[in-house]
Scaffold this motif. Structure first.
Motif, PDB file in Angstrom:
ATOM      1  N   GLN A 114       0.831  -1.207   0.000  1.00 29.09           N
ATOM      2  CA  GLN A 114       0.000   0.000   0.000  1.00 29.09           C
ATOM      3  C   GLN A 114       0.865   1.256   0.000  1.00 29.09           C
ATOM      4  O   GLN A 114       0.577   2.225  -0.711  1.00 29.09           O
ATOM      5  CB  GLN A 114      -0.934   0.005   1.207  1.00 29.09           C
ATOM      6  CG  GLN A 114      -2.030  -1.028   1.126  1.00 29.09           C
ATOM      7  CD  GLN A 114      -2.864  -1.095   2.402  1.00 29.09           C
ATOM      8  OE1 GLN A 114      -2.531  -0.467   3.402  1.00 29.09           O
ATOM      9  NE2 GLN A 114      -3.941  -1.867   2.359  1.00 29.09           N
ATOM     10  N   LEU A 115       1.927   1.236   0.784  1.00 31.61           N
ATOM     11  CA  LEU A 115       2.832   2.382   0.843  1.00 31.61           C
ATOM     12  C   LEU A 115       3.536   2.578  -0.503  1.00 31.61           C
ATOM     13  O   LEU A 115       3.702   3.716  -0.959  1.00 31.61           O
ATOM     14  CB  LEU A 115       3.856   2.165   1.963  1.00 31.61           C
ATOM     15  CG  LEU A 115       4.641   3.367   2.436  1.00 31.61           C
ATOM     16  CD1 LEU A 115       3.700   4.475   2.916  1.00 31.61           C
ATOM     17  CD2 LEU A 115       5.593   2.980   3.543  1.00 31.61           C
ATOM     18  N   ILE A 118       1.194   4.289  -2.811  1.00 33.05           N
ATOM     19  CA  ILE A 118       1.108   5.722  -2.499  1.00 33.05           C
ATOM     20  C   ILE A 118       2.310   6.460  -3.091  1.00 33.05           C
ATOM     21  O   ILE A 118       2.163   7.513  -3.708  1.00 33.05           O
ATOM     22  CB  ILE A 118       1.030   5.939  -0.969  1.00 33.05           C
ATOM     23  CG1 ILE A 118      -0.316   5.460  -0.439  1.00 33.05           C
ATOM     24  CG2 ILE A 118       1.267   7.400  -0.615  1.00 33.05           C
ATOM     25  CD1 ILE A 118      -0.420   5.430   1.070  1.00 33.05           C
ATOM     26  N   THR A 121       2.104   6.723  -6.936  1.00 33.27           N
ATOM     27  CA  THR A 121       1.053   7.584  -7.476  1.00 33.27           C
ATOM     28  C   THR A 121       1.408   9.066  -7.354  1.00 33.27           C
ATOM     29  O   THR A 121       0.842   9.894  -8.067  1.00 33.27           O
ATOM     30  CB  THR A 121      -0.297   7.325  -6.781  1.00 33.27           C
ATOM     31  OG1 THR A 121      -0.142   7.481  -5.375  1.00 33.27           O
ATOM     32  CG2 THR A 121      -0.806   5.935  -7.101  1.00 33.27           C
ATOM     33  N   LEU A 154       4.249  13.922   2.428  1.00 31.21           N
ATOM     34  CA  LEU A 154       3.298  12.830   2.701  1.00 31.21           C
ATOM     35  C   LEU A 154       3.106  12.522   4.189  1.00 31.21           C
ATOM     36  O   LEU A 154       2.305  11.656   4.529  1.00 31.21           O
ATOM     37  CB  LEU A 154       3.754  11.548   1.987  1.00 31.21           C
ATOM     38  CG  LEU A 154       3.892  11.616   0.475  1.00 31.21           C
ATOM     39  CD1 LEU A 154       4.438  10.315  -0.053  1.00 31.21           C
ATOM     40  CD2 LEU A 154       2.539  11.900  -0.157  1.00 31.21           C
ATOM     41  N   ARG A 156       5.015  10.865   6.079  1.00 28.15           N
ATOM     42  CA  ARG A 156       5.411   9.463   6.281  1.00 28.15           C
ATOM     43  C   ARG A 156       6.865   9.425   6.702  1.00 28.15           C
ATOM     44  O   ARG A 156       7.716  10.070   6.082  1.00 28.15           O
ATOM     45  CB  ARG A 156       5.268   8.641   4.992  1.00 28.15           C
ATOM     46  CG  ARG A 156       3.886   8.550   4.460  1.00 28.15           C
ATOM     47  CD  ARG A 156       3.173   7.406   5.101  1.00 28.15           C
ATOM     48  NE  ARG A 156       1.836   7.296   4.527  1.00 28.15           N
ATOM     49  CZ  ARG A 156       1.004   6.383   4.872  1.00 28.15           C
ATOM     50  NH1 ARG A 156       1.317   5.496   5.767  1.00 28.15           N
ATOM     51  NH2 ARG A 156      -0.189   6.348   4.331  1.00 28.15           N
TER      52      ARG A 156
END
Length: 195
Positions: A114-115, A118, A121, A154, A156
Motif C-alpha cells: 500500500q505504501l 502511495i 502515485t 506525505l 510518512r
C-alpha cells in the motif's frame, strides 16, 4: 563280567530312555507355552527430539526441531537451558506461534504494498538546489534529503537506509528506489531543479 556288561547296557539304555522321554515331554510343554523369539540384540537408539530455545552452533537456530542424542541433551542442552523436550502441547503452541508470525509477515507485506502504491502515485518529489555552471548544482542530493521531502509532503517516516539514489550532481529527473520490504520496492521520481 558278562552280567556286569549286560547290566551296564541295560541301565544305560534305560537311563537314555528316561532322558529322551523327558525331552519329549519338555518339547510338548514348550509347544503349548508362548515363546519369545529374539531376532537381534541391537542397542536401542537413544535420540531425543527437542526444540531449541537458543541458537546452538552446528545444531540449529532458535525454535527449530532437531533430533539429538540423549546424553548431549541431558548433559549439555538441558542444564544450559538451550533446549526443551518436544511434547504435544509444545508442538501445538509452536504451530499457533508460526501461524501468528506468518499472519504478521503477510500484514507487513500488505502495508508495504500500500505504501509503495502511495509513493508511485505521487507525481514526483521536487528538490531545489543552488545552481552552478550549466546544469551542475552545488553539492548533491542525498537519501536524507529525499527522506525529508517525503516527510514534508506525505507525512510518512521513511528510513534513509531503504532509499537507493543514483549520484545526483546535475539538474534533471532521476529515479530513486525505496526498498520497503524484502519483496516490495517502490520507484519514485526525483526532480532536481536549480534556484
Amino acid at each position: 563280567m558278562a552280567s556286569t556288561a549286560s547290566s551296564l547296557s541295560w541301565s544305560s539304555s534305560s537311563l537314555l530312555q528316561s532322558f529322551t522321554g523327558n525331552i519329549n515331554q519338555a518339547t510338548k510343554v514348550a509347544d503349548r507355552a508362548t515363546s519369545f523369539v529374539v531376532i537381534a540384540q541391537k542397542k536401542a537408539k537413544k535420540a531425543r527430539t527437542i526444540i531449541l530455545k537458543d541458537d546452538v552452533a552446528d545444531l540449529g537456530k532458535q525454535g527449530q526441531l532437531v533430533s539429538v542424542k540423549a546424553g548431549y541433551f541431558r548433559n549439555f542442552l538441558l542444564p544450559t537451558g538451550k533446549a526443551q523436550i518436544v511434547t504435544p502441547l509444545l508442538l501445538k503452541e509452536m504451530k499457533v506461534e508460526e501461524e501468528r508470525i506468518e499472519a504478521e509477515k503477510k500484514r507487513v507485506k500488505e502495508e508495504a504494498q500500500q505504501l509503495a502504491l502511495i509513493f508511485e502515485t505521487v507525481g514526483g518529489f521536487k528538490v531545489k538546489r543552488k545552481g552552478g555552471k550549466g546544469k551542475l548544482i552545488f553539492g548533491s542530493v542525498t537519501a536524507q534529503d529525499l527522506v525529508d521531502i517525503i516527510k514534508a509532503q506525505l507525512q510518512r517516516d521513511v528510513d534513509k537506509r531503504i532509499v537507493s539514489l543514483p549520484d545526483i550532481r546535475e539538474v534533471g529527473e532521476y529515479i530513486a528506489e525505496l526498498k520497503l520490504h524484502p519483496e516490495v520496492s517502490a520507484k519514485v521520481r526525483v526532480i532536481v531543479s536549480a534556484n
